[in-house]
Enzyme design. Structure first.
Site, PDB file in Angstrom:
ATOM      1  N   SER A 165       2.614  -2.235  10.556  1.00  0.00           N
ATOM      2  CA  SER A 165       4.047  -2.244  10.886  1.00  0.00           C
ATOM      3  C   SER A 165       4.751  -3.552  10.526  1.00  0.00           C
ATOM      4  O   SER A 165       5.649  -4.001  11.242  1.00  0.00           O
ATOM      5  CB  SER A 165       4.263  -1.901  12.359  1.00  0.00           C
ATOM      6  OG  SER A 165       3.890  -0.556  12.590  1.00  0.00           O
ATOM      7  N   GLY A 204       2.359  -1.287   4.474  1.00  0.00           N
ATOM      8  CA  GLY A 204       2.336   0.137   4.132  1.00  0.00           C
ATOM      9  C   GLY A 204       3.757   0.665   3.988  1.00  0.00           C
ATOM     10  O   GLY A 204       4.428   0.456   2.977  1.00  0.00           O
ATOM     11  N   GLY A 205       4.238   1.362   5.019  1.00  0.00           N
ATOM     12  CA  GLY A 205       5.530   2.048   4.977  1.00  0.00           C
ATOM     13  C   GLY A 205       6.671   1.224   4.394  1.00  0.00           C
ATOM     14  O   GLY A 205       7.413   1.694   3.514  1.00  0.00           O
ATOM     15  N   LYS A 228       0.033   4.216  -0.252  1.00  0.00           N
ATOM     16  CA  LYS A 228      -0.670   5.394   0.299  1.00  0.00           C
ATOM     17  C   LYS A 228      -0.477   6.569  -0.660  1.00  0.00           C
ATOM     18  O   LYS A 228      -0.427   6.355  -1.868  1.00  0.00           O
ATOM     19  CB  LYS A 228      -0.168   5.709   1.711  1.00  0.00           C
ATOM     20  CG  LYS A 228      -0.162   4.480   2.614  1.00  0.00           C
ATOM     21  CD  LYS A 228       0.019   4.809   4.062  1.00  0.00           C
ATOM     22  CE  LYS A 228       0.189   3.532   4.865  1.00  0.00           C
ATOM     23  NZ  LYS A 228      -0.212   3.647   6.244  1.00  0.00           N
ATOM     24  N   ASN A 240       0.864  -1.191   0.000  1.00  0.00           N
ATOM     25  CA  ASN A 240       0.000   0.000   0.000  1.00  0.00           C
ATOM     26  C   ASN A 240       0.897   1.237   0.000  1.00  0.00           C
ATOM     27  O   ASN A 240       1.476   1.584   1.026  1.00  0.00           O
ATOM     28  CB  ASN A 240      -0.900  -0.025   1.250  1.00  0.00           C
ATOM     29  CG  ASN A 240      -1.754   1.228   1.354  1.00  0.00           C
ATOM     30  OD1 ASN A 240      -1.875   1.986   0.390  1.00  0.00           O
ATOM     31  ND2 ASN A 240      -2.344   1.447   2.523  1.00  0.00           N
ATOM     32  N   HIS A 278     -10.086   1.316   4.726  1.00  0.00           N
ATOM     33  CA  HIS A 278      -8.783   1.543   5.379  1.00  0.00           C
ATOM     34  C   HIS A 278      -8.984   2.575   6.496  1.00  0.00           C
ATOM     35  O   HIS A 278      -9.736   3.538   6.330  1.00  0.00           O
ATOM     36  CB  HIS A 278      -7.750   2.038   4.363  1.00  0.00           C
ATOM     37  CG  HIS A 278      -6.356   1.998   4.914  1.00  0.00           C
ATOM     38  ND1 HIS A 278      -5.887   2.946   5.794  1.00  0.00           N
ATOM     39  CD2 HIS A 278      -5.340   1.107   4.752  1.00  0.00           C
ATOM     40  CE1 HIS A 278      -4.639   2.630   6.135  1.00  0.00           C
ATOM     41  NE2 HIS A 278      -4.292   1.529   5.509  1.00  0.00           N
ATOM     42  N   GLU A 289      -7.274   4.958   7.496  1.00  0.00           N
ATOM     43  CA  GLU A 289      -6.973   6.357   7.143  1.00  0.00           C
ATOM     44  C   GLU A 289      -8.138   6.973   6.366  1.00  0.00           C
ATOM     45  O   GLU A 289      -8.433   8.161   6.512  1.00  0.00           O
ATOM     46  CB  GLU A 289      -5.650   6.423   6.364  1.00  0.00           C
ATOM     47  CG  GLU A 289      -4.467   6.160   7.301  1.00  0.00           C
ATOM     48  CD  GLU A 289      -3.217   5.599   6.647  1.00  0.00           C
ATOM     49  OE1 GLU A 289      -3.107   5.618   5.410  1.00  0.00           O
ATOM     50  OE2 GLU A 289      -2.332   5.126   7.394  1.00  0.00           O
ATOM     51  N   GLY A 339       1.801   2.126  11.002  1.00  0.00           N
ATOM     52  CA  GLY A 339       2.825   3.171  10.936  1.00  0.00           C
ATOM     53  C   GLY A 339       3.484   3.497  12.255  1.00  0.00           C
ATOM     54  O   GLY A 339       4.179   4.512  12.371  1.00  0.00           O
TER      55      GLY A 339
HETATM   56  C1  PEP Z   1      -1.369   0.228   6.031  1.00  0.00           C
HETATM   57  O1  PEP Z   1      -1.465   1.444   5.912  1.00  0.00           O
HETATM   58  O2  PEP Z   1      -2.221  -0.520   5.512  1.00  0.00           O
HETATM   59  C2  PEP Z   1      -0.251  -0.313   6.794  1.00  0.00           C
HETATM   60  C3  PEP Z   1      -0.270  -1.570   7.101  1.00  0.00           C
HETATM   61  O3  PEP Z   1       0.754   0.567   7.099  1.00  0.00           O
HETATM   62  P1  PEP Z   1       2.147   0.251   7.838  1.00  0.00           P
HETATM   63  O4  PEP Z   1       2.664  -1.042   7.245  1.00  0.00           O
HETATM   64  O5  PEP Z   1       3.007   1.421   7.521  1.00  0.00           O
HETATM   65  O6  PEP Z   1       1.853   0.094   9.278  1.00  0.00           O
END
Ligand code: PEP
Length: 230
Positions: free
Chosen positions: A193, A214-215, A10, A8, A88, A90, A161
């Site tokens: 994470s 994500g990140g 983002k 993802n 999601h 966010e 995150g």
């Molecule tokens: C996400 O936004 O779906 C996510 C899992 O982010 P992160 O891996 O950065 O925690």
């Protein structure tokens, strides 16, 4: 069935960044997992290739019309998306999405045969009150228990995150709760994470069907490692 690993992005990247990412990922990748890129929508049609699957990060709850700024399921399909994230945290937070909107989005995607990836997860206060499973079941109320072909991503909000992840037992508890809600077998992913240091442990010690990253997905080498370890 191969596990799913979703990147993802983002609201990150550019045409050049994603082109380099795809090149570096292909050089590094040795996994046989199903890789899905949830790119910012303007870039979707540029990056369809035979190995990488594409996902939208959100979709409108309407099919067309005077909804300036929104993207329909048909448009996502036109740009090559076979999957789409909905719900999601966010989007729930910043776009004030409700379970009702999310159900409409789910139905819009179904009409275009785009696979929904429904994201659910509890905030910290709910975890601390030991009410996670009740919260997850409430978020799943939008779907019938006879619903088939669903992918649910369990993403605790406090883990997104932050560098924090739940205990393995807590992930498995959530996964069992989500699976138990449906009469048919469904896919459940974990997100929050995930990185190359924790992916193997989470994958090996739970029965998840894959990861939503994500990140850490913004680094193609790191993401390739995660896909390998998943
Ligand atoms: C996400 O936004 O779906 C996510 C899992 O982010 P992160 O891996 O950065 O925690």
């Amino acid at each position: 069935m191969s596990k799913l690993v979703i990147a993802n992005f983002k609201m990150n990247g550019s045409k050049e960044f994603i082109a380099n990412w795809v090149k570096d990922f292909h050089e590094e990748n040795e996994s046989n997992k199903t890789i899905i890129l949830a790119l910012p929508s303007p870039y979707l049609s540029n990056f369809k290739d035979s190995y990488l699957n594409l996902a939208g990060q959100n979709v409108s709850n309407q099919s067309s019309g005077a909804f300036t700024s929104q993207l329909s399921a048909q448009m996502l399909k036109d740009c090559g998306a076979e999957y789409c994230l909905i719900g999601h945290s966010e989007a729930r937070q910043y776009l004030m999405e409700t379970n009702e909107n999310i159900k409409q989005k789910f139905d819009q995607l179904a009409q275009e045969s785009i696979q929904q990836v429904l994201c659910i997860g509890e905030p910290l206060v709910i975890k601390e009150a030991s009410k996670t499973t009740d919260y997850l079941l409430e978020q799943l109320e939008l779907l019938s228990s006879d619903q088939e072909n669903i992918i649910v991503a369990y993403e605790p909000i406090w883990a997104i995150g932050t560098g924090l992840t739940p205990e393995i037992e807590d992930i498995q508890l959530a996964v069992d709760c989500i699976r138990g809600r449906f009469n048919k077998s469904i896919k459940v992913l974990y997100g929050g994470s995930v990185n190359s240091s924790n992916a193997a442990n989470i994958s090996a010690k739970t029965d998840i069907d894959g990861l939503l990253v994500g990140g850490a997905s913004l680094n193609p080498k790191e993401f390739a490692k995660i896909a390998q370890l998943c």
